[in-house]
Design a protein around this motif. Sequence first.
Motif: not given
Length: 110
Positions: A48-60
């Motif tokens: 909940r803390v980190i997900e909104p701040h990290e972008s994932l590439d398509a594979e991720q």
Amino acid sequence: MAFRSEVVYCYEELAATIASMLVLAHAKEWGQLPALEERCSAMVDRLRVIEPHESLDAEQVEHVLFLLERIRSDQAEVSGLIKPQLEDLIGRMGYLTQQKNLGRAYGPPH
């Protein structure tokens, strides 16, 4: 994957922990489940803390979606194994409460 994502790591840990819970539930090792449930809760809190701040590439993103499906499936199976145990426990607690109330009303059995 280009870089190690903390989000992906958390989902991998969550999936592994729930898979462990499933193994324990099949083995009826109920006493070990609360610690793993606590671990899952900590992972969810971290996401909940980190997900909104990290972008994932398509594979991720694809990997996370795969993990989420595994998590949902294992979690549903764990719930299916635990629910009858909880219902039995609640029934037993109700019986004990009833016996206690009868003891108070009519005195201890002779």
